[in-house]
Design an enzyme around this catalytic site. Structure first.
Site, PDB file in Angstrom:
ATOM      1  N   ASN A  91     -12.420  -1.308  -1.200  1.00  0.00           N
ATOM      2  CA  ASN A  91     -11.725  -1.157   0.180  1.00  0.00           C
ATOM      3  C   ASN A  91     -12.110  -0.971   1.414  1.00  0.00           C
ATOM      4  OD1 ASN A  91      -9.356  -2.501   1.317  1.00  0.00           O
ATOM      5  ND2 ASN A  91      -9.135  -0.089   2.668  1.00  0.00           N
ATOM      6  N   GLU A  92     -12.319  -2.219   1.928  1.00  0.00           N
ATOM      7  CA  GLU A  92     -13.494  -1.492   3.555  1.00  0.00           C
ATOM      8  C   GLU A  92     -14.061  -0.567   3.434  1.00  0.00           C
ATOM      9  OE1 GLU A  92     -10.526  -0.663   6.716  1.00  0.00           O
ATOM     10  OE2 GLU A  92      -9.479  -3.013   6.300  1.00  0.00           O
ATOM     11  N   GLU A 150      -6.834  -8.886   3.134  1.00  0.00           N
ATOM     12  CA  GLU A 150      -5.244  -8.131   4.701  1.00  0.00           C
ATOM     13  C   GLU A 150      -5.554  -9.156   5.523  1.00  0.00           C
ATOM     14  OE1 GLU A 150      -5.837  -3.667   4.961  1.00  0.00           O
ATOM     15  OE2 GLU A 150      -5.902  -3.467   3.027  1.00  0.00           O
ATOM     16  N   GLU A 181       1.062  -1.028  -0.076  1.00  0.00           N
ATOM     17  CA  GLU A 181      -0.074  -0.240   0.338  1.00  0.00           C
ATOM     18  C   GLU A 181       1.036   1.499   0.337  1.00  0.00           C
ATOM     19  OE1 GLU A 181      -3.124   0.308   2.964  1.00  0.00           O
ATOM     20  OE2 GLU A 181      -3.848   2.158   2.523  1.00  0.00           O
ATOM     21  N   TYR A 232      -7.013  -8.236  11.150  1.00  0.00           N
ATOM     22  CA  TYR A 232      -6.085  -7.653  12.429  1.00  0.00           C
ATOM     23  C   TYR A 232      -6.225  -8.587  14.032  1.00  0.00           C
ATOM     24  CZ  TYR A 232      -4.475  -5.207   7.988  1.00  0.00           C
ATOM     25  OH  TYR A 232      -4.285  -4.266   6.791  1.00  0.00           O
TER      26      TYR A 232
HETATM   27  O1  AHR Z   1      -3.228  -1.820   6.121  1.00  0.00           O
HETATM   28  C1  AHR Z   1      -2.496  -0.649   6.298  1.00  0.00           C
HETATM   29  C2  AHR Z   1      -4.736   0.106   6.792  1.00  0.00           C
HETATM   30  O2  AHR Z   1      -5.166  -1.682   7.002  1.00  0.00           O
HETATM   31  C3  AHR Z   1      -5.114  -0.986   5.066  1.00  0.00           C
HETATM   32  O3  AHR Z   1      -4.913   0.790   4.438  1.00  0.00           O
HETATM   33  C4  AHR Z   1      -7.143  -1.086   5.672  1.00  0.00           C
HETATM   34  O4  AHR Z   1      -7.736  -1.265   4.755  1.00  0.00           O
HETATM   35  C5  AHR Z   1      -6.814  -1.607   6.609  1.00  0.00           C
HETATM   36  O5  AHR Z   1      -7.535  -0.887   7.774  1.00  0.00           O
END
Ligand code: AHR
Length: 552
Positions: free
Chosen positions: A219-220, A349, A74, A291
């Protein structure tokens, strides 16, 4: 599935067999290699914990898509500029690509690389990043509030993917861009006819189409009203597929946030259902981001239970949507909508990210910079890969976030780089796993935490390489202090006694790599000569082991 077996009885049985196998001394894999070392030297503490793993090579569960070992880059902090691309350094080539990072990416064998974000994607206008670099505009990276020079754009990304042998996966700007802009991007990359954007690519020196097969629909976008996103993604997808019907589209799913938390955050608990119902027929994948992380060793490793539950709940949502949308109905003419399509999961991700949780809009770039990974995080990453392999009938793409620097698997400075601990399971699994997932039965002692209950210390994924007649058994021993003596049984196959062992371990779960100590955590290869249809192996505390067995 797994249960805590009577340790006293099992331990006695295990010790008897193992002592016999080792010629009177307790032997670990590395020790078996040292044939000339006297048995008194070989003696080592007997494991108090025992387990068993049973594998039936005839019971193939599914094919594993190698794209589960993919990565993500990114435009954030030093991921692209400084990690992937940094002109004028001795470690960079004439185009500005960092050779050291490319070398490590190639050794890992990254099958698919997602770009340009992340949240960056949703404010990125791709035309800013093509053409002669000197005439590219430069703008503000609005996602991460930093300057963006536009030196690294589509052509550089494609070139990079070619250099490291990865398949490109591009995420389009759905929240602040237009469907036409995304369709033009597809044409720029894949167009073969005498059309404006295909000609633009040719004008910039790239005669042959890039053939980008994977495209993300934003994205999100979870702050958008769900219906609004689903409608927009459908419009984007339809237009993009009209330009190139062969592309694969990834719709945005929502990571498994518990329902009460969803409400608090203003998120729609019905997101996945609505998106899937609207996009089944045009999307090929639904994405999820995961995450995790915790300062407590077992809490962090326990999060795998949540990860698995999230993937299962997304799978269930897909299955429901397939029924509702009449999956199996036939496609008509050249319509980009195909209801017979099976939706798969792209976990595009995933990583440990908690030490500096940086989320916009209160973010600071520094919050993404300094995630230094330790062995515990590598154990977690290996458990994630086991999970992806076990669920590989639905999870067919995954991209660790990120490849380099900002929460990355590698870390650079102007002189060089080192590979973080989490790099090694990715490289190991990519190269040493088979392409067919096998059923495995596990009996292992378990641990519980305040948040998670009854998690097996051992975590297993077995795969088969049918062509080369090899069985790979990947085992993470998540016990912090103790090794686990394990009986492995391979049913109905003749297994050679000599086998290869790959191990990732370190002095403690806190062990990290660094510029001065880049190999504290690494892959160590050894061989054993007591494998077979039934054999004993001791999985050391806090370790990742991949046993590679040969079928006669
Ligand atoms: O990679 C960091 C960020 O984490 C990304 O931009 C986003 O998609 C996620 O929340």
């Amino acid at each position: 599935m797994s249960r805590y077996i009577s340790q006293a009885v099992d331990r006695r049985r295990f010790l008897k067999k193992s002592i016999a196998a080792a010629g009177g001394a307790w032997a670990t894999a590395s020790m078996m290699e040292l044939a000339m070392v006297p048995s008194t030297v070989l003696a080592s503490p007997q494991p108090a914990l025992t387990a068993s793993i049973s594998i039936d090579p005839a019971r193939v569960r599914h094919t594993i898509n190698p794209n589960i070992y993919g990565a993500f880059i990114e435009h954030v902090d030093r991921c692209v500029y400084g990690g992937v691309y940094q002109e004028g350094l001795p470690v960079s080539d004439d185009h500005g690509f960092r050779k050291d990072v490319m070398g490590a990416a190639s050794q890992w064998g990254i099958p698919i690389l997602r770009w340009p974000g992340g949240i960056f994607a949703d404010t990125y206008h791709w035309e800013d990043g093509v053409g002669p670099q000197a005439s590219r505009p430069s703008h503000r990276n609005l996602a991460w509030n930093e300057p963006e020079s536009d030196r690294f754009g589509t052509d550089e990304f494609i070139e990079y993917c070619r250099k490291i042998g990865a398949e490109p996966y591009i995420c389009v700007n759905l929240q602040h861009g237009k469907p036409q802009e995304a369709a033009n991007w597809v044409e720029y990359c894949n167009g073969t006819a005498d059309t404006q954007y295909a000609n633009l690519r040719r004008k910039y020196g790239h005669q042959q189409p890039y053939g980008v097969r994977y495209w993300g629909l934003g994205n999100e976008p979870w702050q958008m009203p769900t219906e609004h996103y689903a409608k927009a993604a459908f419009e984007f997808g339809k237009l993009m597929k009209q330009v190139d019907p062969s592309i694969h589209l990834v719709a945005c799913g929502m990571a498994g946030v518990p329902q009460p938390a969803m409400k608090k955050m203003g998120l729609d608990p019905e997101w996945n259902r609505v998106v899937l119902e609207k996009l089944t027929g045009i999307a090929d994948y639904i994405s999820t981001h995961e995450y995790e992380g915790n300062e407590d060793y077992y809490e962090e490793l326990g999060t795998i239970q949540r990860f698995e539950a999230n993937l299962k709940s997304l799978t269930a949502a897909i299955e429901r949507a397939e029924v509702t949308s009449g999956k199996g109905s036939t496609t008509t003419g050249s319509s980009p909508v195909n209801n017979s399509k099976r939706i798969e999961i792209a976990c595009d991700e995933w990583n440990i990210w908690y030490r500096k949780p940086g989320l916009p809009p209160s973010h600071g770039i520094e919050e993404l910079v300094d995630e230094k990974y330790n062995l515990r995080d590598a154990l977690w990453a290996a458990s994630v890969l086991n999970l992806f392999q076990r669920m590989g009938d639905r999870v067919t793409m995954a991209n660790v976030a990120t490849m380099v620097n900002a929460i990355g698997t590698m870390y650079t400075n102007d002189q060089g780089m080192f590979r973080q601990t989490i790099y090694f399971p990715l490289k190991l699994y990519r190269h040493e796993s088979g392409s067919l997932a096998l059923n495995s039965e596990l009996e292992s002692p378990t641990f519980s935490t305040a948040s998670f209950k009854n998690i097996t210390y051992l975590d297993v994924s077995a795969t088969l390489d049918d062509k080369h007649k090899r069985i790979s058994i990947a085992v993470v021993n998540r016990h912090r202090e103790q090794s686990i003596g394990t009986t492995l049984t391979i049913k109905d196959a003749r297994i050679l006694r000599r086998a290869t062992v790959f191990e990732i371990n370190g002095a403690s779960p806190e062990t990290e790599n660094s510029f001065s100590e880049p190999e504290n955590v690494n892959i160590v290869q050894k061989s054993i000569s007591n494998a077979g249809n039934k054999f004993e192996y001791v999985f050391p505390a806090h370790s990742i082991t991949l046993l590679k067995l040969s079928v006669a």
